[in-house]
Design an enzyme around this catalytic site. Sequence first.
Site, mmCIF file in Angstrom:
data_model
loop_
_atom_site.group_PDB
_atom_site.id
_atom_site.type_symbol
_atom_site.label_atom_id
_atom_site.label_comp_id
_atom_site.label_asym_id
_atom_site.label_seq_id
_atom_site.Cartn_x
_atom_site.Cartn_y
_atom_site.Cartn_z
ATOM 1 N N LYS A 121 0.846 -1.198 0.000
ATOM 2 C CA LYS A 121 0.000 0.000 0.000
ATOM 3 C C LYS A 121 0.878 1.245 0.000
ATOM 4 O O LYS A 121 1.948 1.236 0.595
ATOM 5 C CB LYS A 121 -0.852 0.030 1.275
ATOM 6 C CG LYS A 121 -2.004 -0.939 1.312
ATOM 7 C CD LYS A 121 -2.813 -0.752 2.590
ATOM 8 C CE LYS A 121 -3.921 -1.782 2.712
ATOM 9 N NZ LYS A 121 -4.950 -1.674 1.671
ATOM 10 N N ARG A 176 -10.096 -11.593 2.114
ATOM 11 C CA ARG A 176 -10.932 -12.668 1.550
ATOM 12 C C ARG A 176 -10.223 -14.015 1.626
ATOM 13 O O ARG A 176 -10.870 -15.058 1.694
ATOM 14 C CB ARG A 176 -11.339 -12.290 0.120
ATOM 15 C CG ARG A 176 -10.195 -12.129 -0.837
ATOM 16 C CD ARG A 176 -10.587 -11.354 -2.074
ATOM 17 N NE ARG A 176 -10.757 -9.922 -1.814
ATOM 18 C CZ ARG A 176 -11.148 -9.030 -2.705
ATOM 19 N NH1 ARG A 176 -11.414 -9.409 -3.948
ATOM 20 N NH2 ARG A 176 -11.283 -7.767 -2.386
HETATM 21 N N1 BES Z 1 -8.025 -3.761 4.454
HETATM 22 C C1 BES Z 1 -8.221 -3.378 3.108
HETATM 23 C C2 BES Z 1 -9.530 -2.644 2.856
HETATM 24 C C3 BES Z 1 -9.706 -1.297 3.504
HETATM 25 C C4 BES Z 1 -9.501 -0.137 2.788
HETATM 26 C C5 BES Z 1 -10.151 -1.190 4.812
HETATM 27 C C6 BES Z 1 -9.690 1.091 3.377
HETATM 28 C C7 BES Z 1 -10.338 0.049 5.408
HETATM 29 C C8 BES Z 1 -10.114 1.186 4.684
HETATM 30 C C9 BES Z 1 -8.206 -4.611 2.209
HETATM 31 O O1 BES Z 1 -7.408 -5.653 2.636
HETATM 32 C C10 BES Z 1 -7.680 -4.187 0.885
HETATM 33 O O2 BES Z 1 -6.549 -3.797 0.817
HETATM 34 N N2 BES Z 1 -8.502 -4.289 -0.150
HETATM 35 C C11 BES Z 1 -8.109 -3.929 -1.465
HETATM 36 C C12 BES Z 1 -8.682 -4.959 -2.407
HETATM 37 C C13 BES Z 1 -8.207 -4.819 -3.818
HETATM 38 C C14 BES Z 1 -6.733 -5.106 -3.907
HETATM 39 C C15 BES Z 1 -8.998 -5.768 -4.669
HETATM 40 C C16 BES Z 1 -8.667 -2.552 -1.775
HETATM 41 O O3 BES Z 1 -9.788 -2.247 -1.380
HETATM 42 O O4 BES Z 1 -7.949 -1.764 -2.390
HETATM 43 MN MN MN Z 2 -5.404 -5.435 2.008
#
Ligand code: BES
Ligand code: MN
Length: 504
Positions: free
Chosen positions: A283, A357
């Site tokens: 990230k 997931r």
């Molecule tokens: N933990 C994150 C989702 C999240 C984003 C929670 C903002 C709280 C605030 C999750 O694990 C994630 O990174 N999801 C990705 C999925 C994508 C790679 C398909 C996302 O939402 O960018």
């Molecule tokens: Mn994530």
Amino acid sequence: MKIKAVAGDIAGHKCEALIVNLFEGVKKPGGATGAVDSALGGAISKLIARGEFSGRKGETAALPGGGKLAAGRVIVVGLGKKEKFDAEAARAAAAAGMVRARSMKVRGVGAALTGAGAGGLDPETAACAFAEGAILGLYKFDKYKTKDAKDKTSEVGISELAIVTNDAAAARAAGKGIKLGEILANAANAARDLVNEPPNVMNPAELASRARAMAKKRGLKTTVFGKKDIERMKMGALLAVNQGSVNPPAFIVIEYKGDPKSKKTAAFIGKGITFDSGGLSLKPPNSMEDMKSDMSGAAAAIEAMDAISQLAPKINITAIIPATENMPDGGAVRVGDIVRAMNGRAIEILNTDAEGRLILADAICYAVSKGMSPIVDLATLTGACVVALGSVRAGLFSTDDKLAARVEAAADLAGERVWRMPTDDDYKEFIKSDIADIKNVGNRYAGATTGSLFLEYFTDGTPWAHLDIAGTAYMDKKTGYYVKGGTGTGVRTLVRLALDMARG
Ligand code: BES
Ligand code: MN
Ligand code: ZN
């Protein structure tokens, strides 16, 4: 803080500060607020006439006591528009009034819950909402503020709240409501504590030990599976997410048996990523800042069990928490790796940041393998859900309309609003893999739905509902009765759902 219900004349109620309330636009207060106004010689009416108080939601005004009033001071809180008033507005008003009282450094607070004060809610519902709002609103997480430790010891906290009702019958009903409100709000605050701990403290082992401590206090059976057990159970998806971190995973199972004669058990599953760096699909720094909160689903499932065990509904519920960090070291899972979940299905991992997931897939497989039904999972799953619903509502996904309706009703009772999102089969094409059974990301569209359908793939037809709490679990600023940080969202919904399911 001790909360009790009393019956009697509001103007004669002795306390350091008395909270009364007012609907927006009311010029001449009635009910309890009217009685207090008369005892003060019309001081509240004057405030309104001068335009210094309008009754807007969250608005507060403080006045000195005196005259025929037994209370030392008066705090007037705005309830907002009368036609929009509900239990959630009562929670917000309670929080606003109590926070104002705390800033005035009083210990003993009284609150009017008579006549218009209850705003048409029955005394039990009104008192429950007031207690919930008071406890949630006064929440603070300041254990790491060592520099201010001296100030903290001299700090005056509110130690008593008396909810004043009309008569003995109303006080009895209010007493019941207070008890429920206290259990719900204290459990939610405990979940906030888990979320607010920094990720170097709240790792999978610590989460397990906190869960164990709660369960021991309540006499619930807990099993914590370690890495060896997780390998033995062939939870390849959870292991894949864990393999880039130094801290081992934990798979936490907490059992509540309120109906031992029944073989049916519902599963409450919570995503327990104690820190989400994204893994190799790292990230950017800004997006990582709040990622200690990626175990908010886990916190909700754990602390809901605390409240449920105290309320003792006739139902069996097992909380299941897959816990790990998502980190990117040299052993980390790669982009393109194929791993197998507990049920043997092959998953192509094309983005290591879609890790929630993966760990939930194994938790769902576990619940299915034990015959649990229904399955309700809570997860900070997708940024896409935040884009769609912001921090106001969580996304609700379910292939079972009856279960979805129950979850929605429970969430409304809790004041934790949800919005049902689509799960049409048509979206499944985006998570089809060319070389494995399924892949862990779709394209950039409908991300919250494709995330949920990935989970649904592992339910094997078991009635299932999923709450994507990515937007509602953590506030980046003070919002309503929440302060910045974890909200404990999901706890009160799960408890209300358990109470409802126990009714059959
Ligand atoms: N933990 C994150 C989702 C999240 C984003 C929670 C903002 C709280 C605030 C999750 O694990 C994630 O990174 N999801 C990705 C999925 C994508 C790679 C398909 C996302 O939402 O960018
Ligand atoms: Mn994530
Ligand atoms: Zn995550």
